[in-house]
Design a protein around this motif. Structure first.
Motif, PDB file in Angstrom:
ATOM      1  N   LEU A  71     -44.544  32.039-115.489  1.00 42.90           N
ATOM      2  CA  LEU A  71     -43.861  31.316-114.414  1.00 42.90           C
ATOM      3  C   LEU A  71     -43.341  29.962-114.900  1.00 42.90           C
ATOM      4  O   LEU A  71     -42.227  29.541-114.542  1.00 42.90           O
ATOM      5  CB  LEU A  71     -44.801  31.129-113.232  1.00 42.90           C
ATOM      6  N   ASP A  72     -44.113  29.282-115.743  1.00 40.50           N
ATOM      7  CA  ASP A  72     -43.661  27.992-116.258  1.00 40.50           C
ATOM      8  C   ASP A  72     -42.525  28.145-117.265  1.00 40.50           C
ATOM      9  O   ASP A  72     -41.714  27.220-117.424  1.00 40.50           O
ATOM     10  CB  ASP A  72     -44.834  27.226-116.867  1.00 40.50           C
ATOM     11  N   ALA A  73     -42.457  29.290-117.936  1.00 37.22           N
ATOM     12  CA  ALA A  73     -41.304  29.548-118.803  1.00 37.22           C
ATOM     13  C   ALA A  73     -40.032  29.613-117.968  1.00 37.22           C
ATOM     14  O   ALA A  73     -38.975  29.105-118.378  1.00 37.22           O
ATOM     15  CB  ALA A  73     -41.509  30.857-119.572  1.00 37.22           C
ATOM     16  N   ALA A  74     -40.107  30.256-116.797  1.00 39.33           N
ATOM     17  CA  ALA A  74     -38.949  30.317-115.903  1.00 39.33           C
ATOM     18  C   ALA A  74     -38.538  28.924-115.446  1.00 39.33           C
ATOM     19  O   ALA A  74     -37.347  28.603-115.354  1.00 39.33           O
ATOM     20  CB  ALA A  74     -39.270  31.200-114.696  1.00 39.33           C
ATOM     21  N   ARG A  75     -39.518  28.071-115.176  1.00 37.69           N
ATOM     22  CA  ARG A  75     -39.210  26.688-114.804  1.00 37.69           C
ATOM     23  C   ARG A  75     -38.573  25.938-115.971  1.00 37.69           C
ATOM     24  O   ARG A  75     -37.589  25.201-115.794  1.00 37.69           O
ATOM     25  CB  ARG A  75     -40.492  25.971-114.388  1.00 37.69           C
ATOM     26  N   ALA A  76     -39.131  26.105-117.157  1.00 33.49           N
ATOM     27  CA  ALA A  76     -38.643  25.376-118.323  1.00 33.49           C
ATOM     28  C   ALA A  76     -37.204  25.753-118.654  1.00 33.49           C
ATOM     29  O   ALA A  76     -36.420  24.900-119.114  1.00 33.49           O
ATOM     30  CB  ALA A  76     -39.551  25.651-119.527  1.00 33.49           C
TER      31      ALA A  76
ATOM     32  N   SER B 223     -34.168  23.574-117.596  1.00 32.79           N
ATOM     33  CA  SER B 223     -33.920  22.258-118.189  1.00 32.79           C
ATOM     34  C   SER B 223     -33.335  22.330-119.590  1.00 32.79           C
ATOM     35  O   SER B 223     -33.081  21.284-120.202  1.00 32.79           O
ATOM     36  CB  SER B 223     -35.231  21.450-118.230  1.00 32.79           C
ATOM     37  N   VAL B 224     -33.131  23.526-120.104  1.00 31.25           N
ATOM     38  CA  VAL B 224     -32.581  23.671-121.455  1.00 31.25           C
ATOM     39  C   VAL B 224     -31.123  23.233-121.457  1.00 31.25           C
ATOM     40  O   VAL B 224     -30.333  23.641-120.591  1.00 31.25           O
ATOM     41  CB  VAL B 224     -32.705  25.126-121.940  1.00 31.25           C
ATOM     42  N   THR B 225     -30.751  22.418-122.410  1.00 36.86           N
ATOM     43  CA  THR B 225     -29.362  21.968-122.530  1.00 36.86           C
ATOM     44  C   THR B 225     -28.437  23.167-122.702  1.00 36.86           C
ATOM     45  O   THR B 225     -28.662  24.012-123.574  1.00 36.86           O
ATOM     46  CB  THR B 225     -29.210  21.017-123.728  1.00 36.86           C
ATOM     47  N   GLY B 226     -27.418  23.252-121.871  1.00 38.70           N
ATOM     48  CA  GLY B 226     -26.454  24.345-121.954  1.00 38.70           C
ATOM     49  C   GLY B 226     -26.831  25.570-121.152  1.00 38.70           C
ATOM     50  O   GLY B 226     -26.051  26.532-121.088  1.00 38.70           O
ATOM     51  N   ALA B 227     -28.008  25.570-120.510  1.00 36.84           N
ATOM     52  CA  ALA B 227     -28.421  26.732-119.730  1.00 36.84           C
ATOM     53  C   ALA B 227     -27.609  26.818-118.440  1.00 36.84           C
ATOM     54  O   ALA B 227     -27.349  25.805-117.775  1.00 36.84           O
ATOM     55  CB  ALA B 227     -29.903  26.649-119.395  1.00 36.84           C
ATOM     56  N   SER B 228     -27.205  28.022-118.089  1.00 36.47           N
ATOM     57  CA  SER B 228     -26.428  28.233-116.868  1.00 36.47           C
ATOM     58  C   SER B 228     -27.314  28.524-115.665  1.00 36.47           C
ATOM     59  O   SER B 228     -26.819  28.584-114.545  1.00 36.47           O
ATOM     60  CB  SER B 228     -25.441  29.387-117.077  1.00 36.47           C
ATOM     61  N   VAL B 229     -28.608  28.722-115.881  1.00 34.24           N
ATOM     62  CA  VAL B 229     -29.500  29.021-114.764  1.00 34.24           C
ATOM     63  C   VAL B 229     -29.923  27.719-114.086  1.00 34.24           C
ATOM     64  O   VAL B 229     -29.993  26.654-114.714  1.00 34.24           O
ATOM     65  CB  VAL B 229     -30.733  29.822-115.215  1.00 34.24           C
ATOM     66  N   THR B 230     -30.217  27.821-112.807  1.00 34.47           N
ATOM     67  CA  THR B 230     -30.591  26.672-111.988  1.00 34.47           C
ATOM     68  C   THR B 230     -31.825  27.047-111.166  1.00 34.47           C
ATOM     69  O   THR B 230     -32.240  28.213-111.150  1.00 34.47           O
ATOM     70  CB  THR B 230     -29.457  26.285-111.040  1.00 34.47           C
ATOM     71  N   PRO B 231     -32.407  26.086-110.436  1.00 32.65           N
ATOM     72  CA  PRO B 231     -33.528  26.435-109.564  1.00 32.65           C
ATOM     73  C   PRO B 231     -33.180  27.491-108.521  1.00 32.65           C
ATOM     74  O   PRO B 231     -34.067  28.179-108.017  1.00 32.65           O
ATOM     75  CB  PRO B 231     -33.887  25.098-108.906  1.00 32.65           C
ATOM     76  N   ALA B 232     -31.882  27.635-108.204  1.00 33.11           N
ATOM     77  CA  ALA B 232     -31.465  28.634-107.223  1.00 33.11           C
ATOM     78  C   ALA B 232     -31.287  30.023-107.831  1.00 33.11           C
ATOM     79  O   ALA B 232     -31.151  31.014-107.097  1.00 33.11           O
ATOM     80  CB  ALA B 232     -30.164  28.200-106.555  1.00 33.11           C
TER      81      ALA B 232
ATOM     82  N   GLU C 106     -48.442  37.942-108.481  1.00 33.84           N
ATOM     83  CA  GLU C 106     -49.487  37.578-107.520  1.00 33.84           C
ATOM     84  C   GLU C 106     -49.617  36.063-107.338  1.00 33.84           C
ATOM     85  O   GLU C 106     -49.899  35.582-106.242  1.00 33.84           O
ATOM     86  CB  GLU C 106     -50.844  38.117-107.983  1.00 33.84           C
ATOM     87  N   LEU C 107     -49.437  35.321-108.422  1.00 30.94           N
ATOM     88  CA  LEU C 107     -49.688  33.882-108.402  1.00 30.94           C
ATOM     89  C   LEU C 107     -48.478  33.059-107.981  1.00 30.94           C
ATOM     90  O   LEU C 107     -48.608  31.874-107.670  1.00 30.94           O
ATOM     91  CB  LEU C 107     -50.144  33.424-109.794  1.00 30.94           C
ATOM     92  N   GLN C 108     -47.295  33.666-107.961  1.00 29.82           N
ATOM     93  CA  GLN C 108     -46.062  32.904-107.739  1.00 29.82           C
ATOM     94  C   GLN C 108     -46.070  32.103-106.446  1.00 29.82           C
ATOM     95  O   GLN C 108     -45.683  30.927-106.423  1.00 29.82           O
ATOM     96  CB  GLN C 108     -44.855  33.843-107.776  1.00 29.82           C
ATOM     97  N   SER C 109     -46.508  32.703-105.360  1.00 28.28           N
ATOM     98  CA  SER C 109     -46.407  32.021-104.070  1.00 28.28           C
ATOM     99  C   SER C 109     -47.255  30.758-104.004  1.00 28.28           C
ATOM    100  O   SER C 109     -46.882  29.785-103.343  1.00 28.28           O
ATOM    101  CB  SER C 109     -46.807  32.969-102.933  1.00 28.28           C
ATOM    102  N   SER C 110     -48.382  30.740-104.712  1.00 24.51           N
ATOM    103  CA  SER C 110     -49.252  29.566-104.686  1.00 24.51           C
ATOM    104  C   SER C 110     -49.007  28.623-105.854  1.00 24.51           C
ATOM    105  O   SER C 110     -49.095  27.400-105.704  1.00 24.51           O
ATOM    106  CB  SER C 110     -50.723  29.998-104.694  1.00 24.51           C
ATOM    107  N   TYR C 111     -48.680  29.164-107.027  1.00 23.75           N
ATOM    108  CA  TYR C 111     -48.545  28.329-108.223  1.00 23.75           C
ATOM    109  C   TYR C 111     -47.117  27.852-108.451  1.00 23.75           C
ATOM    110  O   TYR C 111     -46.908  26.711-108.880  1.00 23.75           O
ATOM    111  CB  TYR C 111     -49.032  29.101-109.446  1.00 23.75           C
ATOM    112  N   ALA C 112     -46.150  28.701-108.197  1.00 20.36           N
ATOM    113  CA  ALA C 112     -44.750  28.350-108.503  1.00 20.36           C
ATOM    114  C   ALA C 112     -43.809  28.812-107.399  1.00 20.36           C
ATOM    115  O   ALA C 112     -42.927  29.641-107.627  1.00 20.36           O
ATOM    116  CB  ALA C 112     -44.343  28.960-109.848  1.00 20.36           C
ATOM    117  N   PRO C 113     -43.958  28.294-106.178  1.00 21.86           N
ATOM    118  CA  PRO C 113     -43.078  28.716-105.089  1.00 21.86           C
ATOM    119  C   PRO C 113     -41.621  28.338-105.309  1.00 21.86           C
ATOM    120  O   PRO C 113     -40.726  28.881-104.642  1.00 21.86           O
ATOM    121  CB  PRO C 113     -43.673  27.999-103.864  1.00 21.86           C
ATOM    122  N   ASP C 114     -41.371  27.407-106.243  1.00 22.48           N
ATOM    123  CA  ASP C 114     -40.003  26.998-106.559  1.00 22.48           C
ATOM    124  C   ASP C 114     -39.276  28.016-107.428  1.00 22.48           C
ATOM    125  O   ASP C 114     -38.057  27.914-107.611  1.00 22.48           O
ATOM    126  CB  ASP C 114     -40.015  25.645-107.263  1.00 22.48           C
ATOM    127  N   VAL C 115     -39.986  29.004-107.971  1.00 25.47           N
ATOM    128  CA  VAL C 115     -39.350  30.069-108.753  1.00 25.47           C
ATOM    129  C   VAL C 115     -38.849  31.125-107.777  1.00 25.47           C
ATOM    130  O   VAL C 115     -39.629  31.705-107.024  1.00 25.47           O
ATOM    131  CB  VAL C 115     -40.346  30.680-109.768  1.00 25.47           C
TER     132      VAL C 115
END
Length: 467
Positions: A220-225, A228-237, A257-266
């Motif tokens: 999940l944190d890889a998806a967050r990271a 922020s990569v320079t040149g990445a076209s993906v966004t929080p949305a 299973e953990l997404q809703s509690s640990y990374a709801p922003d993903v």
């Protein structure tokens, strides 16, 4: 930066030594010969990258780990924050007509995550921005890919395998078999981020193999990271899909299973979990005596890394052969493990001559640890496709099917696929690996449909009719 230690080999074995940074294992003659033969057949060999000048390099079984993988003393506060990045040359890449490399431009990552004990941990991985346009609906999505079992040595890290699809050292062979799935997603125009998991690649700790919380958080944190990569076209949305088979299937299932509690922003759109090791008590029985018997050692080493108080139990319940094996296995990749410890019965490692399953059954603390690793106690977020081969005798079909049942009972949106193939040989890994290949196209299509916004429906209603 934190201290880097050269790999050691010693005849003195101490279980707490497994908590130290990596050291070099002893090369095995037959494995080295196999490595040379494999390199000749594939026509390629990876050249280790030297570490930065002025630092003492970490060498794992003859492979120098790049200085990039040495975590700093201090990490950012926020999970998913980038610690550092650098360009990552892909081992298989072609120049595109528009000047951009195909299938994409890769960046090596180090980012901050939180481990099962609640502490900060540096995790490495890779982000690939695809050259192809996204062929589905909406903005470009992201696939967070969790690799299947690679091993416990730092040289086995998936991000290194993207650069060197075949890595060879003094008694080690690592092959990036999940690169095929990565490239198929890139060809569809989805961005991909790959996690190395906690401790795989990074030189400050052992990889906590099949620890569901460490793996779920790292994915999940890889998806967050990636955002922020320079040149990445993906966004929080951007819609996010989780993909993994075997160890990766357990990681993606845990992350769902953990997404809703640990990374709801993903913005999770769907998860593919192939052959997930959901019940480690059962999986360990299947692994014992199989071609992948060395994975028992990775599991034990990882549990001690997460909970050092277990070291005393392991020390008391293993003999000298077992202690030496645990130390040796801690720097191995899958190929090394198969050739060095394939078909080993764990009775050879224990002080009382009983299999590890019996040792666990007699130790309440070990039983509690494995119970905490059980996947299926929480309802997954977003639709999940769970696939398992009915002949799988390594990561047993029955326990994987039970995960689907558990999720269905919790109201999860589950598509369960029982893959029917002939028995290809007991304990050989063939029954486990064949579904990875035969089902991959369907799995990728299912996940890209979720990323395109297409609806799916659960087949939980038919579970009583399915094997």
């Amino acid at each position: 930066m934190s201290p880097r230690k050269t790999a050691r080999s010693s005849s003195t074995v101490n279980i707490p030594q497994l908590l130290e940074p990596r050291r070099q294992g002893r090369p095995r003659g037959r494995l080295l010969a196999a490595s040379v033969a494999a390199a000749a057949c594939l026509g390629t060999a990876a050249v280790p990258t030297a570490s930065a000048a002025g630092s003492e390099p970490v060498v794992s079984r003859g492979v120098t780990i790049p200085d990039f993988y040495d975590p700093p003393a201090q990490l950012p506060a926020a999970d998913g924050s980038l610690v550092r990045t650098e360009p990552l040359p892909l081992g298989v890449s072609l120049p595109g007509l528009d000047g951009r490399p195909m299938p994409g431009t890769a960046t090596r990552l180090m980012y901050k995550s939180t481990d099962a004990g609640g502490g900060p941990v540096a995790v490495t991985g890779a982000y690939i921005e695809p050259s192809a346009a996204w062929k589905g609906g909406g903005a470009r999505p992201l696939v967070a890919l969790a690799s299947g079992t690679m091993g416990q040595g730092d040289q086995c890290a998936p991000s290194l395998s993207l650069q060197h699809p075949l890595t060879i050292g003094e008694g080690t062979v690592s092959i990036g078999y999940d690169n095929i799935a990565v490239y198929r997603f890139l060809a569809a125009g989805a961005a991909v981020v790959v996690t190395d998991y906690a401790g795989l690649g990074t030189t400050d700790r052992l990889h906590t193999y099949v620890n569901r919380v460490d793996e779920g958080h790292a994915l999940l944190d890889a998806a967050r990271a990636a955002r922020s990569v320079t040149g990445a076209s993906v966004t929080p949305a951007s819609k996010v899909g989780l993909y993994g088979y075997s160890q990766g299937g357990g990681a993606s299932a845990s992350a769902a299973e953990l997404q809703s509690s640990y990374a709801p922003d993903v913005n999770l759109a769907g998860t593919y979990a192939g052959a997930p090791p959901a019940d480690l008590t059962e999986v360990m029985k299947g692994i014992d005596g199989s071609a992948l018997a060395g994975a028992l050692g990775w599991s034990i080493n990882g549990f001690v890394q997460s909970d050092p108080s277990l070291a005393a139990i392991v020390d008391a319940r293993t003999n000298e052969v077992g202690k030496a094996a645990l130390k040796d296995i801690s720097t191995m990749c899958v190929g090394d493990s198969i050739l060095g410890y394939g078909f080993t019965n764990s009775k050879k490692w224990t002080s009382d001559g009983k299999p590890i399953a019996d040792v666990i059954a007699a130790e309440p603390k070990l039983q509690a640890i494995l119970a905490q690793q059980r996947i299926g106690t929480l309802k997954p977020t977003a639709p999940v496709r769970l696939a398992t081969g009915v002949q799988d005798d390594i990561v047993g079909h029955k326990q994987a099917r039970q995960l689907a049942v558990d999720w269905c009972r919790k109201g999860g949106d589950v598509t369960y696929e029982a893959i029917h193939l002939p028995n290809l040989g007991d304990k050989l890994l063939t029954n486990h690996l064949a579904p990875l290949l035969t089902d991959q196209g369907s799995a990728i299509s299912w996940l890209t449909d979720r990323l395109s916004g297409r609806k799916t429906s659960s087949n939980c209603w038919s579970m009583p009719l399915q094997p």
